[in-house]
Design a protein around this motif. Structure first.
Motif: not given
Length: 305
Positions: A230-233, A268-271, A286-290, A292-297
């Motif tokens: 929810g942080f990413f908006h 940012d979302r596309k990246s 893979a919708d561009g919203i981080p 936890k798993a992808s963020w931690d990596l």
């Protein structure tokens, strides 16, 4: 995991760390890529050559042997602490090793004992051969050990890795003893110290040092914890988003035309979608919203606020 550094970028980061770099012959296009994949990169592997003499050792690592074609590494670190680049791409240096070790390196956790050889290390590791007989008697000059520290820190810095992303061949493949003559735990302490901004120590790294470094625990790399999806908006503005963008660029996932900036944007979302695809996520994952798993990596460095 990271996209392999280009030849030009590798030279740049090594020299930026204060190293003397020699480019050997056609090293920029010298590789074993036709024999298997190269990347994504997971870490740096340190070896000893079991040879003496700079010229002969560099030639051996460039050409290889009849039973093992070159390049046998990406760079050779000589006794003076100078780096000779001999390969760019897949190199015959790591061989098969322990998949559990690879997972620990990727996650930067404590290394397990290497008790299997089931994973292709030539794909995932940068390899550096250090000129030493490996008999436990051949000395390791301070300049050479400092160069190992600098080479490792330079690559870790370029990819946003910590010191746990650096291992010895002996920690990867059962039966290997290299590098012999200093401890990898000691070397990782030196690398962690340099990454924390306190590099240049002549001590540590094992036997042969004339000015031993006091025992210390490597500082833990500080990364931003996952703030929640929810942080990413749209309308969100935070320095963490800028740091995230720089990490996405380092991973080859940039879809920015300018920036990144503290403001959450469609770029940012596309990246981030490109990063999720790189990790193997598909569809709504893979919708561009981080998450936890992808963020931690991604390992976004902690912002100073």
């Amino acid at each position: 995991m990271a996209t392999p550094l280009t030849a030009s970028k590798l030279v740049q980061v090594l020299r930026a760390e204060g190293l003397t770099v020699h480019e050997v012959r056609n090293w920029r296009t010298h590789n074993r890529n036709a024999k298997g994949p190269y990347g994504p990169m997971r870490g740096v592997m340190i070896h000893h050559t079991a040879s003496s003499g700079t010229s002969g050792s560099v030639q051996l690592c460039y050409e290889g042997r009849a039973d093992l074609p070159g390049p046998l590494c990406h760079g050779v670190i000589d006794k003076k602490g100078e780096v000779h680049l001999v390969g760019n791409g897949r190199a015959n240096h790591a061989g098969l090793g322990d998949g559990d070790v690879l997972r620990a390196v990727t996650n930067e956790t404590t290394l397990p004992h290497d008790n299997s050889a089931d994973t292709d290390g030539n794909r995932y590791f940068y390899g550096f051969e250090c000129i030493n007989l490996g008999d436990g008697k051949d000395p390791w000059p301070d300049a050479q050990k400092e160069a190992i520290e600098k080479v490792s820190a330079a690559i870790c810095r370029a990819h946003g890795w910590g010191a746990r992303s650096v291992i010895g061949h002996k920690e990867w493949q059962p039966g290997k003893v290299d590098p012999r003559g200093f401890t990898m735990d000691g070397m990782r302490k030196r690398i962690a110290d340099r990454l924390a901004g306190h590099g240049g120590s002549k001590g540590g790294g094992g036997s042969g040092s004339t000015t031993p470094k006091p025992p210390q625990q490597p500082p833990k790399a500080e990364y931003e914890p996952f703030p929640g999806a929810g942080f990413f908006h749209v309308g969100q503005s935070h320095p963490m988003i800028t740091m995230m963008g720089h990490r996405l660029m380092a991973e080859g996932c940039s879809r920015y035309e300018s920036g990144p900036s503290p403001d959450w944007t469609e770029a940012d979302r596309k990246s981030y979608t490109a990063w999720q695809h790189k990790l193997g996520f598909k569809g709504k994952d893979a919708d561009g919203i981080p998450g936890k798993a992808s963020w931690d990596l991604l390992k976004v460095p902690k912002t100073r606020r």
